[in-house]
Design a protein around this motif. Structure first.
Motif, mmCIF file in Angstrom:
data_model
loop_
_atom_site.group_PDB
_atom_site.id
_atom_site.type_symbol
_atom_site.label_atom_id
_atom_site.label_comp_id
_atom_site.label_asym_id
_atom_site.label_seq_id
_atom_site.Cartn_x
_atom_site.Cartn_y
_atom_site.Cartn_z
ATOM 1 N N LEU A 196 -4.558 6.149 -3.083
ATOM 2 C CA LEU A 196 -4.026 5.613 -1.821
ATOM 3 C C LEU A 196 -5.116 4.918 -1.011
ATOM 4 O O LEU A 196 -4.867 3.899 -0.356
ATOM 5 N N ILE A 197 -6.349 5.478 -1.066
ATOM 6 C CA ILE A 197 -7.470 4.826 -0.369
ATOM 7 C C ILE A 197 -7.731 3.461 -1.011
ATOM 8 O O ILE A 197 -7.921 2.454 -0.325
ATOM 9 N N GLY A 236 -4.709 1.179 -0.178
ATOM 10 C CA GLY A 236 -4.759 0.943 1.284
ATOM 11 C C GLY A 236 -5.907 0.004 1.629
ATOM 12 O O GLY A 236 -5.772 -0.888 2.464
ATOM 13 N N MET A 244 -5.865 -3.693 3.373
ATOM 14 C CA MET A 244 -6.627 -4.080 4.577
ATOM 15 C C MET A 244 -7.400 -5.381 4.364
ATOM 16 O O MET A 244 -7.539 -6.179 5.283
ATOM 17 N N LYS A 298 2.220 -3.004 -0.494
ATOM 18 C CA LYS A 298 2.776 -1.954 0.378
ATOM 19 C C LYS A 298 3.736 -1.076 -0.407
ATOM 20 O O LYS A 298 3.739 0.145 -0.252
ATOM 21 N N HIS A 354 1.784 1.216 -2.629
ATOM 22 C CA HIS A 354 1.176 2.249 -1.792
ATOM 23 C C HIS A 354 2.221 3.320 -1.427
ATOM 24 O O HIS A 354 1.936 4.511 -1.469
ATOM 25 N N GLY A 385 2.440 7.106 -2.334
ATOM 26 C CA GLY A 385 2.589 7.972 -1.156
ATOM 27 C C GLY A 385 3.691 9.017 -1.340
ATOM 28 O O GLY A 385 3.555 10.152 -0.887
ATOM 29 N N PHE A 387 2.277 11.752 -3.370
ATOM 30 C CA PHE A 387 1.356 12.496 -2.492
ATOM 31 C C PHE A 387 2.157 13.427 -1.565
ATOM 32 O O PHE A 387 1.811 14.594 -1.377
ATOM 33 N N ILE A 432 -0.967 12.063 8.116
ATOM 34 C CA ILE A 432 -0.939 10.829 7.311
ATOM 35 C C ILE A 432 0.401 10.702 6.592
ATOM 36 O O ILE A 432 0.981 9.615 6.511
ATOM 37 N N GLY A 435 2.889 7.760 7.495
ATOM 38 C CA GLY A 435 3.111 6.875 6.348
ATOM 39 C C GLY A 435 4.596 6.710 6.089
ATOM 40 O O GLY A 435 5.085 5.601 5.856
ATOM 41 N N ARG A 446 6.125 4.584 8.759
ATOM 42 C CA ARG A 446 5.740 3.200 8.561
ATOM 43 C C ARG A 446 6.499 2.586 7.370
ATOM 44 O O ARG A 446 6.912 1.428 7.412
ATOM 45 N N ASP A 472 8.505 -0.641 8.287
ATOM 46 C CA ASP A 472 7.806 -1.844 7.827
ATOM 47 C C ASP A 472 8.499 -2.490 6.636
ATOM 48 O O ASP A 472 8.657 -3.707 6.600
ATOM 49 N N HIS A 509 -1.878 6.426 11.511
ATOM 50 C CA HIS A 509 -2.053 6.516 10.058
ATOM 51 C C HIS A 509 -3.487 6.121 9.669
ATOM 52 O O HIS A 509 -4.186 6.880 9.003
HETATM 53 C C1 HEM Z 1 -4.164 10.365 2.086
HETATM 54 C C2 HEM Z 1 -3.137 9.562 1.853
HETATM 55 C C3 HEM Z 1 -3.106 8.123 2.336
HETATM 56 C C4 HEM Z 1 -4.147 7.253 2.524
HETATM 57 C C5 HEM Z 1 -5.622 7.491 2.279
HETATM 58 C C6 HEM Z 1 -3.568 6.017 3.034
HETATM 59 C C7 HEM Z 1 -4.296 4.875 3.369
HETATM 60 C C8 HEM Z 1 -3.780 3.781 4.016
HETATM 61 C C9 HEM Z 1 -4.549 2.689 4.558
HETATM 62 C C10 HEM Z 1 -6.076 2.556 4.491
HETATM 63 C C11 HEM Z 1 -3.680 1.815 5.128
HETATM 64 C C12 HEM Z 1 -4.040 0.551 5.908
HETATM 65 C C13 HEM Z 1 -3.636 -0.675 5.269
HETATM 66 C C14 HEM Z 1 -3.544 -1.812 6.266
HETATM 67 O O1 HEM Z 1 -3.886 -1.653 7.447
HETATM 68 O O2 HEM Z 1 -3.131 -2.871 5.837
HETATM 69 C C15 HEM Z 1 -2.336 2.335 4.934
HETATM 70 C C16 HEM Z 1 -1.165 1.722 5.346
HETATM 71 C C17 HEM Z 1 0.111 2.171 5.007
HETATM 72 N N1 HEM Z 1 0.435 3.369 4.432
HETATM 73 FE FE1 HEM Z 1 -0.860 4.744 3.779
HETATM 74 N N2 HEM Z 1 -2.204 6.167 3.124
HETATM 75 C C18 HEM Z 1 -1.875 7.436 2.704
HETATM 76 C C19 HEM Z 1 -0.621 7.987 2.618
HETATM 77 C C20 HEM Z 1 0.568 7.294 2.808
HETATM 78 C C21 HEM Z 1 1.897 7.830 2.590
HETATM 79 C C22 HEM Z 1 2.213 9.266 2.159
HETATM 80 C C23 HEM Z 1 2.783 6.831 2.858
HETATM 81 C C24 HEM Z 1 4.289 6.858 2.748
HETATM 82 C C25 HEM Z 1 4.945 7.231 1.684
HETATM 83 C C26 HEM Z 1 2.008 5.674 3.294
HETATM 84 C C27 HEM Z 1 2.536 4.464 3.701
HETATM 85 C C28 HEM Z 1 1.810 3.416 4.260
HETATM 86 C C29 HEM Z 1 2.386 2.175 4.742
HETATM 87 C C30 HEM Z 1 3.867 1.784 4.729
HETATM 88 C C31 HEM Z 1 1.325 1.396 5.216
HETATM 89 C C32 HEM Z 1 1.415 -0.014 5.779
HETATM 90 C C33 HEM Z 1 1.249 0.029 7.233
HETATM 91 C C34 HEM Z 1 0.943 -1.331 7.766
HETATM 92 O O3 HEM Z 1 1.263 -2.316 7.150
HETATM 93 O O4 HEM Z 1 0.364 -1.351 8.828
HETATM 94 N N3 HEM Z 1 0.674 5.995 3.253
HETATM 95 N N4 HEM Z 1 -2.431 3.544 4.269
#
Ligand code: HEM
Length: 248
Positions: A35-36, A39, A43, A60, A63, A67, A70, A139, A143, A146, A150, A201
């Motif tokens: 996910l890191i 993600g 970014m 997305k 991810h 997720g 996770f 998170i 997540g 979002r 989103d 998040h």
């Molecule tokens: C430890 C677990 C996780 C890590 C390390 C992580 C990491 C990240 C990071 C770094 C971003 C930023 C990306 C950006 O700004 O463009 C992000 C965005 C996002 N994450 Fe995660 N995430 C985790 C868990 C989850 C989970 C469980 C879900 C949902 C099932 C999820 C859904 C999303 C979504 C939809 C975005 C997009 C938000 C946006 O566009 O601003 N994440 N995540």
């Protein structure tokens, strides 16, 4: 393993981390790293040359699918925290009313040159594990929020589409990053929640990264300097301890 207390020099093996706890730990490590990675690519996608909308939404979606795995792993662990073995239970692994005293005793024993041994987490580790778990839950919740707001993905996606759809528009026809059929007033009303979920998040991920670094450093330091075998115990489930453990 005999039931009598071991003498100061006696070495004994104790079953500590049960299978679900070990599985959760290593699956969580792999999924958090994945996910890191995804993600991070999200970014820096423009810098990486991913400029098309399909690429952005594809990242997305990937991810979010990782997720879900996770989230399922974490939810199983949350249930296991109430029904698992003694060392897997939150009542044992998180700080409680005694933790301040335990921490002071731990520090003074170390200062006196003693080497207290623990079956579960040591008093400092309990605080780290609580912090990591709280961040993982934060998170997961943000997540999922979002994912719904989103890209209209479950569990909230259909409810968000129904809320956003203009009169006489089929909610299921709404597409991510496409204003067709979207009621603009409602979209504006949703923006603060969507924005907050996104910010919490990402900042929770930064904090998690910090705690992961501290956790890995502390575990390696403890393994080398104080209690050998704690890393292999997360694979075998067993801790081999000389003398009487503090928390048997
Ligand atoms: C430890 C677990 C996780 C890590 C390390 C992580 C990491 C990240 C990071 C770094 C971003 C930023 C990306 C950006 O700004 O463009 C992000 C965005 C996002 N994450 Fe995660 N995430 C985790 C868990 C989850 C989970 C469980 C879900 C949902 C099932 C999820 C859904 C999303 C979504 C939809 C975005 C997009 C938000 C946006 O566009 O601003 N994440 N995540």
């Amino acid at each position: 393993m005999s039931s009598s207390k071991p003498t100061a020099l006696e070495v004994k093996s104790y079953p500590v981390w049960d299978k679900p706890t070990r599985l959760f730990h290593w699956i969580n490590v792999i999924l958090v790293l994945a996910l890191i990675l995804v993600g991070g690519i999200m970014m820096y996608r423009t810098e990486l040359g991913i400029t098309e909308l399909t690429g952005k939404i594809g990242l997305k979606t990937l991810h979010v699918w990782i997720g879900y795995a996770f989230a399922i792993n974490l939810i199983i662990r949350l249930v296991w925290g109430f029904v698992g073995n003694k060392y897997a239970r939150f009542s044992h692994m998180f700080p409680n009313a005694n933790s301040k005293n335990e921490l002071m005793t731990y520090k003074s024993e170390l200062a006196a040159g003693k080497n207290p041994q623990y079956l579960g987490h040591n008093p400092k580790g309990k605080f780290a594990v609580l912090g990591i778990m709280l961040l993982l839950v934060t998170i997961m919740v943000t997540g999922l929020l979002r994912a719904g707001t989103d890209i209209y993905y479950p569990p909230l996606g259909s409810a968000v589409q129904s809320y956003l759809a203009d009169t006489n528009v089929d909610p299921a026809s709404l597409k991510p990053y496409d204003a067709t059929g979207v009621n603009t007033e409602k979209a504006d009303a949703l923006k603060p929640l969507k924005g907050l979920a996104g910010e919490v998040h990402v900042y929770a991920v930064y904090l998690l990264l910090l705690l992961i670094l501290l956790h890995v450093f502390a575990v390696v330091y403890t393994e080398v300097k104080r209690q050998p075998g704690i890393i292999s115990a997360m694979f075998s489930g067993k801790k081999i301890i000389q003398g009487q453990p503090k928390d048997e």
